[in-house]
Design a protein around this motif. Structure first.
Motif, PDB file in Angstrom:
ATOM      1  N   ALA A 180       0.829  -1.204   0.000  1.00  0.00           N
ATOM      2  CA  ALA A 180       0.000   0.000   0.000  1.00  0.00           C
ATOM      3  C   ALA A 180       0.867   1.259   0.000  1.00  0.00           C
ATOM      4  CB  ALA A 180      -0.919  -0.004   1.227  1.00  0.00           C
ATOM      5  N   ASP A 181       1.964   1.227   0.773  1.00  0.00           N
ATOM      6  CA  ASP A 181       2.850   2.385   0.807  1.00  0.00           C
ATOM      7  C   ASP A 181       3.514   2.619  -0.541  1.00  0.00           C
ATOM      8  OD1 ASP A 181       6.031   3.249   1.769  1.00  0.00           O
ATOM      9  OD2 ASP A 181       4.325   4.465   2.402  1.00  0.00           O
ATOM     10  N   LEU A 182       3.959   1.521  -1.178  1.00  0.00           N
ATOM     11  CA  LEU A 182       4.565   1.648  -2.505  1.00  0.00           C
ATOM     12  C   LEU A 182       3.561   2.178  -3.518  1.00  0.00           C
ATOM     13  CD1 LEU A 182       6.747  -1.574  -2.704  1.00  0.00           C
ATOM     14  CD2 LEU A 182       7.566   0.795  -2.714  1.00  0.00           C
ATOM     15  N   TRP A 183       2.327   1.662  -3.446  1.00  0.00           N
ATOM     16  CA  TRP A 183       1.319   2.121  -4.407  1.00  0.00           C
ATOM     17  C   TRP A 183       1.015   3.609  -4.210  1.00  0.00           C
ATOM     18  CZ3 TRP A 183      -0.290   0.096  -8.702  1.00  0.00           C
ATOM     19  CH2 TRP A 183      -1.419   0.624  -9.320  1.00  0.00           C
ATOM     20  N   SER A 184       0.955   4.031  -2.950  1.00  0.00           N
ATOM     21  CA  SER A 184       0.748   5.455  -2.679  1.00  0.00           C
ATOM     22  C   SER A 184       1.921   6.291  -3.181  1.00  0.00           C
ATOM     23  CB  SER A 184       0.560   5.665  -1.180  1.00  0.00           C
ATOM     24  OG  SER A 184       0.473   7.037  -0.862  1.00  0.00           O
ATOM     25  N   GLY A 185       3.148   5.789  -2.981  1.00  0.00           N
ATOM     26  CA  GLY A 185       4.325   6.504  -3.474  1.00  0.00           C
ATOM     27  C   GLY A 185       4.327   6.626  -4.982  1.00  0.00           C
ATOM     28  N   ARG A 186       3.869   5.558  -5.647  1.00  0.00           N
ATOM     29  CA  ARG A 186       3.796   5.602  -7.111  1.00  0.00           C
ATOM     30  C   ARG A 186       2.812   6.681  -7.569  1.00  0.00           C
ATOM     31  NH1 ARG A 186       0.889   3.449 -11.403  1.00  0.00           N
ATOM     32  NH2 ARG A 186       2.157   2.667 -13.149  1.00  0.00           N
TER      33      ARG A 186
ATOM     34  N   GLU B  37      13.061   5.945  -9.817  1.00  0.00           N
ATOM     35  CA  GLU B  37      13.363   5.908  -8.389  1.00  0.00           C
ATOM     36  C   GLU B  37      12.342   5.043  -7.645  1.00  0.00           C
ATOM     37  OE1 GLU B  37      15.183   6.502  -4.775  1.00  0.00           O
ATOM     38  OE2 GLU B  37      15.919   6.942  -6.811  1.00  0.00           O
ATOM     39  N   TRP B  38      11.079   5.159  -8.056  1.00  0.00           N
ATOM     40  CA  TRP B  38      10.042   4.355  -7.387  1.00  0.00           C
ATOM     41  C   TRP B  38      10.289   2.867  -7.608  1.00  0.00           C
ATOM     42  CZ3 TRP B  38       6.490   0.828  -9.269  1.00  0.00           C
ATOM     43  CH2 TRP B  38       5.510   0.396  -8.356  1.00  0.00           C
ATOM     44  N   ARG B  39      10.721   2.480  -8.808  1.00  0.00           N
ATOM     45  CA  ARG B  39      11.010   1.054  -9.065  1.00  0.00           C
ATOM     46  C   ARG B  39      12.189   0.573  -8.230  1.00  0.00           C
ATOM     47  NH1 ARG B  39       9.160   2.265 -14.439  1.00  0.00           N
ATOM     48  NH2 ARG B  39       7.237   1.082 -14.823  1.00  0.00           N
ATOM     49  N   HIS B  40      13.142   1.492  -8.024  1.00  0.00           N
ATOM     50  CA  HIS B  40      14.254   1.120  -7.154  1.00  0.00           C
ATOM     51  C   HIS B  40      13.730   0.796  -5.744  1.00  0.00           C
ATOM     52  CE1 HIS B  40      18.194   1.125  -5.287  1.00  0.00           C
ATOM     53  NE2 HIS B  40      17.778   2.047  -4.424  1.00  0.00           N
TER      54      HIS B  40
ATOM     55  N   GLY C 247      15.153   2.904   8.654  1.00  0.00           N
ATOM     56  CA  GLY C 247      16.185   3.832   8.202  1.00  0.00           C
ATOM     57  C   GLY C 247      16.161   4.030   6.698  1.00  0.00           C
ATOM     58  N   ARG C 248      15.980   2.919   5.982  1.00  0.00           N
ATOM     59  CA  ARG C 248      15.933   3.037   4.524  1.00  0.00           C
ATOM     60  C   ARG C 248      14.700   3.821   4.079  1.00  0.00           C
ATOM     61  NH1 ARG C 248      17.850  -3.091   2.723  1.00  0.00           N
ATOM     62  NH2 ARG C 248      20.053  -2.805   3.271  1.00  0.00           N
ATOM     63  N   LEU C 249      13.584   3.581   4.759  1.00  0.00           N
ATOM     64  CA  LEU C 249      12.380   4.341   4.413  1.00  0.00           C
ATOM     65  C   LEU C 249      12.582   5.836   4.662  1.00  0.00           C
ATOM     66  CD1 LEU C 249       9.546   2.031   5.785  1.00  0.00           C
ATOM     67  CD2 LEU C 249      10.084   2.523   3.391  1.00  0.00           C
ATOM     68  N   ARG C 250      13.262   6.163   5.773  1.00  0.00           N
ATOM     69  CA  ARG C 250      13.542   7.572   6.036  1.00  0.00           C
ATOM     70  C   ARG C 250      14.423   8.175   4.953  1.00  0.00           C
ATOM     71  NH1 ARG C 250      13.909   5.741  11.401  1.00  0.00           N
ATOM     72  NH2 ARG C 250      16.179   5.564  11.214  1.00  0.00           N
ATOM     73  N   ASP C 251      15.427   7.388   4.520  1.00  0.00           N
ATOM     74  CA  ASP C 251      16.303   7.875   3.446  1.00  0.00           C
ATOM     75  C   ASP C 251      15.504   8.138   2.167  1.00  0.00           C
ATOM     76  OD1 ASP C 251      18.431   7.706   5.140  1.00  0.00           O
ATOM     77  OD2 ASP C 251      19.153   5.768   4.374  1.00  0.00           O
ATOM     78  N   VAL C 252      14.623   7.213   1.826  1.00  0.00           N
ATOM     79  CA  VAL C 252      13.813   7.380   0.613  1.00  0.00           C
ATOM     80  C   VAL C 252      12.934   8.620   0.726  1.00  0.00           C
ATOM     81  CG1 VAL C 252      11.941   6.384  -0.756  1.00  0.00           C
ATOM     82  CG2 VAL C 252      13.866   4.960  -0.038  1.00  0.00           C
ATOM     83  N   ASN C 253      12.290   8.786   1.892  1.00  0.00           N
ATOM     84  CA  ASN C 253      11.427   9.953   2.094  1.00  0.00           C
ATOM     85  C   ASN C 253      12.227  11.249   2.038  1.00  0.00           C
ATOM     86  OD1 ASN C 253       9.084   8.442   2.367  1.00  0.00           O
ATOM     87  ND2 ASN C 253       9.360   8.173   4.568  1.00  0.00           N
ATOM     88  N   ASP C 254      13.457  11.201   2.615  1.00  0.00           N
ATOM     89  CA  ASP C 254      14.305  12.392   2.562  1.00  0.00           C
ATOM     90  C   ASP C 254      14.661  12.739   1.121  1.00  0.00           C
ATOM     91  OD1 ASP C 254      14.218  12.597   5.268  1.00  0.00           O
ATOM     92  OD2 ASP C 254      16.176  11.667   5.624  1.00  0.00           O
ATOM     93  N   ARG C 255      14.956  11.706   0.296  1.00  0.00           N
ATOM     94  CA  ARG C 255      15.280  11.973  -1.111  1.00  0.00           C
ATOM     95  C   ARG C 255      14.080  12.550  -1.852  1.00  0.00           C
ATOM     96  NH1 ARG C 255      18.231   7.057  -0.698  1.00  0.00           N
ATOM     97  NH2 ARG C 255      16.532   5.872  -1.671  1.00  0.00           N
TER      98      ARG C 255
END
Length: 572
Positions: free
Chosen positions: A15-21, A267-270, A316-324
């Motif tokens: 769900a989070d990925l779909w929202s990000g897309r 980036e989203w696919r990454h 941590g990785r999610l925070r990095d992605v959100n920061d980017r």
């Protein structure tokens, strides 16, 4: 229970990925829409200067009797308007029947334009708008495409009397379209609403003048009639593109900006791949933990610690992605603000340029008309000639400044180097500017130091530097003020210092004082004339000589000081 936790975690991540897309695509659509709006405004503004001249010609036509007035009444105005516009091939007057009666290009006089889009639209619609026509190929060598733009001519009682048309070169807007960054597979398209392609970039060949009836973007924009977004391939079996289209205000032009959806979602696919790997890792970890729990219960604490560490890593990785993502959004917003600021600066410069060019043109035209009509005694004829010459010189200075800035930008400004005595140049500049200073009761003091010797430089360009600085000081110093110019040697250099008791420079504007087209006062509130190019030219010329220039001021109404340092070489 463990399986339920794993499934829940996976569902939440999906769900989070779909929202990000969805958010990524929305941001890309917004970017494409903003670019389409910016490009449409740029194209509209590209024709603004020409539209001002066409308005003046329309008013002139009403005064002299319309399109059928004698060529002697039209020819000077057409030639003057063409000389004042860059990138214009010809300016023509077409009568109400569609025949060219007057033109700066004599070869087309007598030809019919009744079937052209601009004539048909202006003849049948009563709105007083600028109409952009479809491109045409010139008949003179070298043959090239031009984009006509026209306005209505009307009689004194408002009836349609023909049109006045200027043929613009597409080079300037085409160059801007090519400079827009739409990614590796993106595209920018500009269509005429009559079904013709004006620009398409990138393109293997120049598509100017191609029929656009089969283009899916043109068809979608024509059907919609308002700005919109399309997600579809631009060609069969091609990649899906996010395309925003926008119709230029008051012009029959459609601008479309296309972004490759795959590039947008890179980036989203990454993130998707990373999430899949993490989910797989979590699955294997839990499976191993269950296996170990069945065999050895004392490993429970260790398994729980491993799970906590994995969750922390994921967080941590999610925070990095959100920061980017946040950084990317901020970068986009900053770019949009810079673009809007550049557009505002360009609008102010065009308004200033139009005013500065129109003022001497009005005086020249007025006195020229009085000379043509006669009735002036000898004194007034002499005054007319002097006024025309003075205003012509003012226009030459404006054009020379524009050409100097253009050469500086393109790296074509060259120096004629020789040995120069700067003290002589200072004296000549003071002699030249002295009448202007006397007119404002401004005292000029020159305090040259000991013999400073000679240096290698271009005397004409160094004279231009000194004159620009003195002219600025006189312009911004009120009546009864004081201007001081000093010349001395300093650490192997020649230092020229010009100080005035004028209006000074605000602290927030001081860092921008040498930028092109920047003025502390803009728009209709300006107290001083000029294009804001003098100090930019000074900086370019001084730097070409290997020197430097800096401005100092304690603030508004505290005067200003300009220091020029030039490397010196003595004569043996």
């Amino acid at each position: 229970m463990t399986t339920g936790v794993l499934l829940t975690f996976g569902a939440l991540r999906v769900a989070d990925l779909w929202s990000g897309r969805a958010q990524t695509l929305e941001a890309a659509e917004a970017r494409a829409g903003n670019l389409a709006l910016i490009l449409s405004e740029y194209v509209r503004e590209s024709f603004a200067a020409g539209d001002a001249s066409l308005r003046q010609l329309a008013l002139h036509g009403r005064r002299i009797g319309g399109a059928s007035a004698p060529d002697s009444e039209w020819a000077p105005s057409l030639a003057s308007a063409k000389a004042g516009l860059s990138g214009v091939g010809s300016i023509s007057v077409v009568d109400a029947g569609g025949t060219i009666l007057h033109s700066t290009l004599a070869a087309i006089v007598g030809q019919s334009r009744a079937d052209r889009f601009a004539f048909r639209k202006l003849a049948t619609e009563g709105a007083d708008d600028l109409v952009i026509d479809t491109p045409y190929l010139s008949i003179v060598e070298p043959r090239r495409f031009f984009i006509p733009a026209g306005r209505r001519l009307t009689t004194a009682d408002g009836r349609f009397d023909g049109i006045v048309v200027a043929a613009f070169s597409p080079a300037a807007p085409h160059g801007f379209v090519k400079s827009v960054d739409v990614g590796k597979r993106g595209a920018v398209s500009v269509f005429h609403t009559d079904g013709v392609v004006l620009f398409r970039e990138p393109s293997a060949s120049n598509p100017l003048g191609e029929v656009a009836a089969g283009d899916p973007l043109f068809n979608a924009a024509t059907r919609a009639g308002t700005p919109g977004i399309v997600q579809a391939p631009l060609q069969p079996n091609g990649p899906v593109m996010l395309t925003a289209f926008h119709t230029a205000a008051a012009l029959p032009l459609i601008v479309a900006v296309s972004l490759d959806r795959d590039e947008v979602l890179t980036e989203w696919r990454h993130q998707e791949h990373v999430s899949a790997l993490l989910f797989a890792a979590a699955t294997l970890t839990l499976a191993g933990t269950l296996f170990v729990l069945f065999r050895q219960m004392n490993a429970k604490a260790s398994a729980e610690r491993a799970l906590a560490e994995a969750q922390q890593l994921e967080a941590g990785r999610l925070r990095d992605v959100n920061d980017r993502l946040a950084a990317s959004l901020e970068s986009e917003q900053r770019a949009r603000r810079e673009t809007e600021a550049a557009g505002t600066l360009k609008d102010e410069f065009l308004m200033t340029l139009s005013h500065e060019l129109r003022t001497p043109l009005t005086a020249i035209y007025g006195w020229a008309r009085m000379l043509v009509t006669g009735g002036l005694d000898d004194r007034k004829r002499q005054l007319a000639v002097e006024t025309i010459e003075r205003n012509a010189r003012a226009q030459v200075r404006l054009v020379d400044d524009l050409l100097d800035v253009s050469r500086a930008i393109t790296g074509k400004l060259r120096l004629d180097l020789r040995m120069v005595n700067v003290a002589d140049l200072v004296r000549e500049a003071i002699e030249t500017i002295q009448p202007a200073a006397d007119a404002k009761a401004i005292r000029i003091d020159s305090t040259p130091g000991p013999e400073v010797g000679a240096l290698v430089g271009d005397p004409d360009r160094l004279q231009q530097v000194i004159w620009n600085l003195l002219s600025n000081a006189i312009k911004f110093t009120p009546n009864g003020g004081h201007v001081q110019i000093g010349l001395h040697r300093s650490d192997g250099d020649v230092e020229l210092v010009v100080t005035d008791t004028g209006v000074g420079i605000a602290p927030e504007f001081l860092p921008h004082v040498f930028e092109r087209f920047r003025q502390a006062e803009g728009g209709s509130t300006r107290r001083f004339g000029g294009l804001g190019l003098g100090l930019a030219i000074v900086r370019h010329l001084v730097e070409l000589h290997g020197g430097s220039v800096q401005a100092e001021s304690l603030g508004e109404n505290c005067g200003a000081t300009f220091r020029v340092r030039l490397p010196m070489k003595r004569v043996d």
